[in-house]
Design a protein around this motif. Structure first.
Motif, mmCIF file in Angstrom:
data_model
loop_
_atom_site.group_PDB
_atom_site.id
_atom_site.type_symbol
_atom_site.label_atom_id
_atom_site.label_comp_id
_atom_site.label_asym_id
_atom_site.label_seq_id
_atom_site.Cartn_x
_atom_site.Cartn_y
_atom_site.Cartn_z
ATOM 1 N N ILE A 29 -12.032 10.799 15.212
ATOM 2 C CA ILE A 29 -11.951 11.855 16.218
ATOM 3 C C ILE A 29 -13.251 12.664 16.270
ATOM 4 O O ILE A 29 -13.631 13.183 17.324
ATOM 5 C CB ILE A 29 -10.733 12.763 15.935
ATOM 6 C CG1 ILE A 29 -9.436 11.987 16.222
ATOM 7 C CG2 ILE A 29 -10.773 14.032 16.771
ATOM 8 C CD1 ILE A 29 -8.185 12.721 15.830
ATOM 9 N N LEU A 30 -13.954 12.749 15.142
ATOM 10 C CA LEU A 30 -15.242 13.447 15.137
ATOM 11 C C LEU A 30 -16.240 12.784 16.085
ATOM 12 O O LEU A 30 -17.199 13.424 16.522
ATOM 13 C CB LEU A 30 -15.833 13.460 13.721
ATOM 14 C CG LEU A 30 -15.049 14.209 12.637
ATOM 15 C CD1 LEU A 30 -15.718 14.011 11.281
ATOM 16 C CD2 LEU A 30 -14.944 15.693 12.965
ATOM 17 N N ALA A 31 -16.014 11.524 16.408
ATOM 18 C CA ALA A 31 -16.948 10.767 17.255
ATOM 19 C C ALA A 31 -16.574 10.800 18.726
ATOM 20 O O ALA A 31 -17.144 10.045 19.522
ATOM 21 C CB ALA A 31 -17.013 9.321 16.771
ATOM 22 N N LEU A 32 -15.638 11.658 19.114
ATOM 23 C CA LEU A 32 -15.259 11.710 20.524
ATOM 24 C C LEU A 32 -16.491 11.941 21.408
ATOM 25 O O LEU A 32 -17.297 12.830 21.145
ATOM 26 C CB LEU A 32 -14.258 12.847 20.760
ATOM 27 C CG LEU A 32 -12.815 12.629 20.314
ATOM 28 C CD1 LEU A 32 -11.989 13.876 20.616
ATOM 29 C CD2 LEU A 32 -12.221 11.411 21.004
ATOM 30 N N PRO A 33 -16.651 11.151 22.461
ATOM 31 C CA PRO A 33 -17.804 11.342 23.355
ATOM 32 C C PRO A 33 -17.651 12.588 24.209
ATOM 33 O O PRO A 33 -16.561 13.140 24.365
ATOM 34 C CB PRO A 33 -17.794 10.070 24.207
ATOM 35 C CG PRO A 33 -16.368 9.616 24.176
ATOM 36 C CD PRO A 33 -15.833 10.001 22.830
ATOM 37 N N ASP A 34 -18.755 13.005 24.803
ATOM 38 C CA ASP A 34 -18.767 14.247 25.582
ATOM 39 C C ASP A 34 -17.901 14.176 26.831
ATOM 40 O O ASP A 34 -17.484 15.213 27.349
ATOM 41 C CB ASP A 34 -20.209 14.589 26.001
ATOM 42 C CG ASP A 34 -21.019 15.110 24.822
ATOM 43 O OD1 ASP A 34 -20.399 15.526 23.835
ATOM 44 O OD2 ASP A 34 -22.257 15.098 24.913
ATOM 45 N N ASP A 35 -17.630 12.973 27.333
ATOM 46 C CA ASP A 35 -16.860 12.899 28.567
ATOM 47 C C ASP A 35 -15.370 13.161 28.356
ATOM 48 O O ASP A 35 -14.602 13.226 29.308
ATOM 49 C CB ASP A 35 -17.074 11.550 29.271
ATOM 50 C CG ASP A 35 -16.716 10.375 28.378
ATOM 51 O OD1 ASP A 35 -16.163 10.584 27.279
ATOM 52 O OD2 ASP A 35 -16.994 9.225 28.783
ATOM 53 N N VAL A 36 -14.950 13.309 27.094
ATOM 54 C CA VAL A 36 -13.574 13.717 26.811
ATOM 55 C C VAL A 36 -13.473 15.224 27.009
ATOM 56 O O VAL A 36 -14.300 15.983 26.497
ATOM 57 C CB VAL A 36 -13.170 13.340 25.369
ATOM 58 C CG1 VAL A 36 -11.794 13.908 25.038
ATOM 59 C CG2 VAL A 36 -13.185 11.833 25.194
ATOM 60 N N LYS A 37 -12.479 15.666 27.745
ATOM 61 C CA LYS A 37 -12.329 17.079 28.048
ATOM 62 C C LYS A 37 -12.172 17.894 26.767
ATOM 63 O O LYS A 37 -11.368 17.565 25.900
ATOM 64 C CB LYS A 37 -11.128 17.301 28.969
ATOM 65 C CG LYS A 37 -10.991 18.746 29.430
ATOM 66 C CD LYS A 37 -9.822 18.907 30.387
ATOM 67 C CE LYS A 37 -9.697 20.348 30.859
ATOM 68 N NZ LYS A 37 -8.555 20.525 31.793
ATOM 69 N N ASN A 38 -12.970 18.943 26.657
ATOM 70 C CA ASN A 38 -12.939 19.839 25.491
ATOM 71 C C ASN A 38 -13.159 19.078 24.180
ATOM 72 O O ASN A 38 -12.584 19.420 23.144
ATOM 73 C CB ASN A 38 -11.615 20.598 25.422
ATOM 74 C CG ASN A 38 -11.456 21.579 26.574
ATOM 75 O OD1 ASN A 38 -12.416 22.197 27.030
ATOM 76 N ND2 ASN A 38 -10.233 21.731 27.059
ATOM 77 N N ALA A 39 -14.013 18.072 24.232
ATOM 78 C CA ALA A 39 -14.285 17.259 23.044
ATOM 79 C C ALA A 39 -14.728 18.104 21.848
ATOM 80 O O ALA A 39 -14.266 17.864 20.726
ATOM 81 C CB ALA A 39 -15.338 16.194 23.357
ATOM 82 N N PRO A 40 -15.615 19.109 22.013
ATOM 83 C CA PRO A 40 -16.015 19.912 20.853
ATOM 84 C C PRO A 40 -14.840 20.603 20.156
ATOM 85 O O PRO A 40 -14.814 20.695 18.921
ATOM 86 C CB PRO A 40 -16.989 20.937 21.447
ATOM 87 C CG PRO A 40 -17.556 20.259 22.649
ATOM 88 C CD PRO A 40 -16.413 19.467 23.207
ATOM 89 N N LEU A 41 -13.860 21.063 20.927
ATOM 90 C CA LEU A 41 -12.709 21.729 20.325
ATOM 91 C C LEU A 41 -11.874 20.757 19.500
ATOM 92 O O LEU A 41 -11.404 21.095 18.406
ATOM 93 C CB LEU A 41 -11.836 22.358 21.414
ATOM 94 C CG LEU A 41 -12.474 23.478 22.241
ATOM 95 C CD1 LEU A 41 -11.496 23.977 23.294
ATOM 96 C CD2 LEU A 41 -12.912 24.628 21.338
ATOM 97 N N VAL A 42 -11.703 19.544 20.023
ATOM 98 C CA VAL A 42 -10.923 18.543 19.292
ATOM 99 C C VAL A 42 -11.677 18.116 18.033
ATOM 100 O O VAL A 42 -11.088 17.953 16.960
ATOM 101 C CB VAL A 42 -10.625 17.328 20.186
ATOM 102 C CG1 VAL A 42 -9.750 16.315 19.444
ATOM 103 C CG2 VAL A 42 -9.929 17.773 21.468
ATOM 104 N N ARG A 43 -12.996 17.928 18.164
ATOM 105 C CA ARG A 43 -13.808 17.560 16.998
ATOM 106 C C ARG A 43 -13.719 18.626 15.912
ATOM 107 O O ARG A 43 -13.554 18.322 14.717
ATOM 108 C CB ARG A 43 -15.270 17.384 17.404
ATOM 109 C CG ARG A 43 -15.572 16.219 18.336
ATOM 110 C CD ARG A 43 -17.067 16.195 18.626
ATOM 111 N NE ARG A 43 -17.417 15.376 19.773
ATOM 112 C CZ ARG A 43 -18.245 15.750 20.739
ATOM 113 N NH1 ARG A 43 -18.803 16.954 20.717
ATOM 114 N NH2 ARG A 43 -18.513 14.936 21.738
ATOM 115 N N CYS A 44 -13.841 19.882 16.296
ATOM 116 C CA CYS A 44 -13.803 20.967 15.315
ATOM 117 C C CYS A 44 -12.447 21.054 14.630
ATOM 118 O O CYS A 44 -12.357 21.398 13.450
ATOM 119 C CB CYS A 44 -14.151 22.304 15.980
ATOM 120 S SG CYS A 44 -15.928 22.636 16.059
#
Length: 365
Positions: free
Chosen positions: A134-149
């Motif tokens: 999940i840390l590798a989610l690409p930027d085109d995923v909505k709110n990817a930074p929030l999910v990564r964090c």
């Protein structure tokens, strides 16, 4: 001529019946007398006492055995139901966390639900691999930074006792690898791949000229998980107190907030620690050859027995040299300056002893 007696009628005379009755009574008296005589002997008394008691004991044992069997069956049924419910909950959490069609709120909820499964030995490898991916989610995923964090937060929470972390699992080895064995952990390896230019997003992850700039270019990238690389740095930082003897060789930890981190015995060969904050961290026994320390904060970092750094470098960077055990004592004292003075004495210069504890624990961002 006498007539035949009706069928079924007793043909004996009343005198004969009376005699038979007396004989039966005499026989009964003889049996009772024999029993009394037998009971009067030591063996008879023992038999009379033991047999009824034995029957009662056997009955009680059978009853208790039945109760225990019922309890055992009930427990097994409860355990099976609990395991089944836990498996279903794990599958649901994994589904929510990895569902590409779900919203970010659903994915974040699934990620945080995975926290409880650090206590289940069989689930740990699955949870660790899922969160790392999940840390590798690409930027085109909505709110990817929030999910990564969220994933980075749950990885860091794995080591906390209140989460029931299963100590039978070498989670540090699984995520970061082991220094002495040279094994590679899944999280540290993912960090290396991104640092070498793997491009799942618009961010390259390749060190550039900004690395040597006086500002802190990757700080926000890490803290806010703006890139997969930044998210791996943040996940490693979240495990700051559980990195002893791990293998972080050639990782990219630029701007990582690793103050007070326990990095004893860690292999950091070739790691990029530019702009990293290592105040009061424990680097005793660590392998530090080829490490990039440009613009890193190393004040009061412990370099005792570290390989790949010179005494001149340690002095110039404001580092100290105390044993691993002494550093742990200092940590237990909340990095109190007076405790450090008692340990290191005249070997260090402390301009303001009272402020050291706050200096070690306060973020410089």
């Amino acid at each position: 001529m006498t007539s035949a007696a009706p069928e079924g009628e007793d043909r004996t005379s009343p005198e004969d019946q009376e005699q038979r009755k007396r004989r039966l009574e005499i026989k009964k008296l003889e049996l009772e007398n024999a029993k009394l005589t037998r009971d009067a002997t030591p063996l008879g008394r023992l038999y009379s006492a033991v047999v009824p008691t034995s029957v009662s004991v056997i009955t009680a044992v059978i009853a208790i055995g039945g109760i225990l069997l019922s309890i055992s069956t009930l427990r097994e049924q409860t355990r099976a139901r609990t395991e089944d419910a836990s498996d279903k909950a794990l599958q649901q959490a994994l589904s929510m966390a990895t569902d590409p069609t779900g919203g970010s709120d659903r994915r974040i909820s699934g990620v945080y639900q995975l926290r409880r499964f650090w206590s289940e030995k069989q689930a740990v490898p699955v949870v660790a691999a899922t969160l790392t991916s999940i840390l590798a989610l690409p930027d085109d995923v909505k709110n990817a930074p929030l999910v990564r964090c969220a994933a980075a937060e749950v990885i860091g929470a794995a080591f906390q006792q209140q989460n029931g972390f299963n100590r039978d699992v070498d989670l540090g080895g699984l995520l970061f690898g082991k220094a002495q064995k040279g094994t590679l952990g899944i999280l540290a390896q993912q960090n290396r791949l991104f640092a070498r230019g793997f491009k799942p997003t618009k961010w390259t992850g390749i060190p550039d000229k900004d690395d040597l700039a006086p500002e802190n270019p990757q700080g926000e990238e890490n803290i806010s998980c703006l890139t997969p690389l930044g998210a791996t740095r943040e996940a490693i930082r979240k495990a700051w107190d559980n990195l002893r003897d791990t293998n972080l060789q050639w990782t990219d930890l630029r701007s990582a907030q690793l103050y007070e981190a326990d990095l004893h015995g860690v292999n950091l060969e070739g790691a990029n620690l530019r702009h990293a904050d290592l105040r009061c961290a424990n680097l005793s026994g660590a392998t530090l050859s080829l490490v990039k320390f440009d613009n890193a904060t190393l004040t009061f970092a412990n370099f005792q027995g570290a390989q790949g750094v010179s005494g001149e470098f340690i002095k110039k960077s404001g580092g100290i040299q105390i044993s691993d055990e002494q550093w742990k004592e200092w940590k237990m004292a909340n990095f109190d300056g007076r405790k450090l003075m008692a340990i290191a004495g005249k070997d260090i210069q402390l301009p303001d002893v009272e402020s050291i504890s706050a200096f070690c624990s306060q973020s410089l961002r």
